[in-house]
Design a protein around this motif. Structure first.
Motif, PDB file in Angstrom:
ATOM      1  N   GLU A   1       0.836  -1.204   0.000  1.00 19.24           N
ATOM      2  CA  GLU A   1       0.000   0.000   0.000  1.00 19.24           C
ATOM      3  C   GLU A   1       0.871   1.255   0.000  1.00 19.24           C
ATOM      4  OE1 GLU A   1      -3.341   0.058  -0.422  1.00 19.24           O
ATOM      5  OE2 GLU A   1      -3.057  -2.088  -0.734  1.00 19.24           O
ATOM      6  N   HIS A   2       1.960   1.215   0.732  1.00 16.88           N
ATOM      7  CA  HIS A   2       2.901   2.340   0.767  1.00 16.88           C
ATOM      8  C   HIS A   2       3.460   2.608  -0.632  1.00 16.88           C
ATOM      9  CE1 HIS A   2       6.336   4.779   2.124  1.00 16.88           C
ATOM     10  NE2 HIS A   2       7.057   4.040   1.310  1.00 16.88           N
ATOM     11  N   CYS A   3       3.893   1.538  -1.301  1.00 15.83           N
ATOM     12  CA  CYS A   3       4.443   1.690  -2.656  1.00 15.83           C
ATOM     13  C   CYS A   3       3.383   2.212  -3.617  1.00 15.83           C
ATOM     14  CB  CYS A   3       5.008   0.358  -3.160  1.00 15.83           C
ATOM     15  SG  CYS A   3       6.531  -0.137  -2.323  1.00 15.83           S
ATOM     16  N   LYS A   4       2.193   1.658  -3.526  1.00 14.17           N
ATOM     17  CA  LYS A   4       1.094   2.090  -4.407  1.00 14.17           C
ATOM     18  C   LYS A   4       0.808   3.574  -4.214  1.00 14.17           C
ATOM     19  CE  LYS A   4      -2.150  -0.932  -4.702  1.00 14.17           C
ATOM     20  NZ  LYS A   4      -3.331  -1.759  -4.365  1.00 14.17           N
ATOM     21  N   ALA A   5       0.809   4.023  -2.961  1.00 13.68           N
ATOM     22  CA  ALA A   5       0.568   5.441  -2.672  1.00 13.68           C
ATOM     23  C   ALA A   5       1.673   6.326  -3.246  1.00 13.68           C
ATOM     24  CB  ALA A   5       0.451   5.655  -1.162  1.00 13.68           C
ATOM     25  N   ASN A   6       2.871   5.773  -3.404  1.00 11.98           N
ATOM     26  CA  ASN A   6       4.005   6.518  -3.967  1.00 11.98           C
ATOM     27  C   ASN A   6       4.141   6.326  -5.473  1.00 11.98           C
ATOM     28  OD1 ASN A   6       4.738   7.553  -1.488  1.00 11.98           O
ATOM     29  ND2 ASN A   6       6.226   5.955  -1.076  1.00 11.98           N
ATOM     30  N   GLY A   7       3.181   5.628  -6.079  1.00  8.96           N
ATOM     31  CA  GLY A   7       3.206   5.442  -7.521  1.00  8.96           C
ATOM     32  C   GLY A   7       4.166   4.361  -7.986  1.00  8.96           C
ATOM     33  N   SER A   8       4.555   3.474  -7.093  1.00  7.73           N
ATOM     34  CA  SER A   8       5.442   2.371  -7.474  1.00  7.73           C
ATOM     35  C   SER A   8       4.760   1.046  -7.144  1.00  7.73           C
ATOM     36  CB  SER A   8       6.792   2.493  -6.765  1.00  7.73           C
ATOM     37  OG  SER A   8       6.617   2.451  -5.371  1.00  7.73           O
ATOM     38  N   ARG A   9       5.468  -0.044  -7.395  1.00 10.43           N
ATOM     39  CA  ARG A   9       4.861  -1.363  -7.248  1.00 10.43           C
ATOM     40  C   ARG A   9       5.814  -2.297  -6.522  1.00 10.43           C
ATOM     41  NH1 ARG A   9       4.728  -5.406 -11.230  1.00 10.43           N
ATOM     42  NH2 ARG A   9       3.246  -7.000 -10.663  1.00 10.43           N
TER      43      ARG A   9
ATOM     44  N   ASP B   1      14.932   3.360  -1.329  1.00 17.15           N
ATOM     45  CA  ASP B   1      14.296   4.581  -1.823  1.00 17.15           C
ATOM     46  C   ASP B   1      12.872   4.720  -1.287  1.00 17.15           C
ATOM     47  OD1 ASP B   1      16.618   5.195  -3.191  1.00 17.15           O
ATOM     48  OD2 ASP B   1      15.836   4.601  -5.154  1.00 17.15           O
ATOM     49  N   GLU B   2      12.206   3.589  -1.106  1.00 19.50           N
ATOM     50  CA  GLU B   2      10.839   3.589  -0.573  1.00 19.50           C
ATOM     51  C   GLU B   2      10.827   3.659   0.957  1.00 19.50           C
ATOM     52  OE1 GLU B   2       7.830   3.719  -2.056  1.00 19.50           O
ATOM     53  OE2 GLU B   2       8.806   3.923  -3.998  1.00 19.50           O
ATOM     54  N   LYS B   3      12.013   3.688   1.561  1.00 18.55           N
ATOM     55  CA  LYS B   3      12.177   3.750   3.017  1.00 18.55           C
ATOM     56  C   LYS B   3      11.580   2.535   3.722  1.00 18.55           C
ATOM     57  CE  LYS B   3      12.581   8.774   3.104  1.00 18.55           C
ATOM     58  NZ  LYS B   3      13.509   8.773   2.059  1.00 18.55           N
ATOM     59  N   LEU B   4      11.706   1.379   3.061  1.00 20.45           N
ATOM     60  CA  LEU B   4      11.248   0.122   3.642  1.00 20.45           C
ATOM     61  C   LEU B   4      12.401  -0.666   4.252  1.00 20.45           C
ATOM     62  CD1 LEU B   4       8.790  -0.909   0.783  1.00 20.45           C
ATOM     63  CD2 LEU B   4       8.204   0.074   3.023  1.00 20.45           C
ATOM     64  N   VAL B   5      13.614  -0.383   3.816  1.00 19.27           N
ATOM     65  CA  VAL B   5      14.805  -1.034   4.375  1.00 19.27           C
ATOM     66  C   VAL B   5      15.887   0.011   4.604  1.00 19.27           C
ATOM     67  CG1 VAL B   5      14.296  -3.217   3.174  1.00 19.27           C
ATOM     68  CG2 VAL B   5      15.987  -1.661   2.218  1.00 19.27           C
TER      69      VAL B   5
END
Length: 153
Positions: free
Chosen positions: A13-21, A71-75
Motif C-alpha cells: 500500500e505504501h508503494c502504491k501510494a508513492n506510484g510504485s509497485r 528509496d521507498e524507506k522500507l529497508v
C-alpha cells in the motif's frame, strides 16, 4: 508484532501510494529482511529466496531491489557491514526520529532505535564546527544484546 503478511501488505500500500509497485521478487527480498533479526547481505538474501521460494534471483537484481526498497524507506543499509535490515517502522503512519542501529557484536542481532532530531542537529553542528559536513546522520553502534550478555554471565 504484526505478521509478515500484514507488513508486506502495508509495504504494498505504501508503494502504491508513492506510484510504485512491490513486485513478487521485491516482496521475496523484503520478506527475508522482515523475517531476520539480523542484517543480511545481498548474497544471504539470494540464498533465502532460493530456500524459501525456490527462486534464484541474480545478484544484480537483488542489489537493484535493495536500492528500490531503500528509496521507498522500507529497508535500511548498514554501511559498516554492507548489509540490510527491514525498517522497524514499515507499518507506522506517523513521523519518527532519525533511525539508528544497535548491532550485537556477538550474535549480530540488529535493533533500530530513534534519536531525536534535535540530538542529530547538535551532532551536525559539532561536525561543521570541526570543519566537516555530515553526509548521513545514521549511526551504527557496536553493542552486546541482553541475550548474549546473559549467556556470558
Amino acid at each position: 508484532m504484526k505478521s509478515v503478511a500484514a507488513v508486506i501488505h502495508h509495504a504494498e500500500e505504501h508503494c502504491k501510494a508513492n506510484g510504485s509497485r512491490l513486485t513478487e521478487k521485491r516482496k521475496h527480498v523484503l520478506t527475508g529482511l522482515i523475517k531476520s533479526d539480523k542484517a543480511l547481505s545481498a548474497y544471504e538474501l539470494i540464498d533465502f529466496c532460493k530456500n524459501e521460494f525456490g527462486e534464484t534471483i541474480p545478484a544484480m537484481s537483488v542489489y537493484r531491489i535493495l536500492v528500490f526498497l531503500q528509496d521507498e524507506k522500507l529497508v535500511h543499509k548498514l554501511n559498516l557491514a554492507n548489509k540490510f535490515v527491514a525498517c522497524a517502522h514499515i507499518t507506522c503512519d506517523h513521523a519518527h526520529g532519525v533511525p539508528q542501529f544497535l548491532i550485537c557484536n556477538q550474535c549480530h542481532k540488529v535493533s533500530e532505535i530513534n534519536i531525536e532530531k534535535s540530538t542529530i542537529e547538535t551532532l551536525k553542528n559539532s561536525v561543521q564546527a570541526a570543519g566537516f559536513h555530515l553526509v548521513t546522520p545514521q549511526i551504527e553502534l557496536n553493542c552486546v544484546c541482553e541475550t548474549c550478555l546473559s549467556a556470558a554471565a
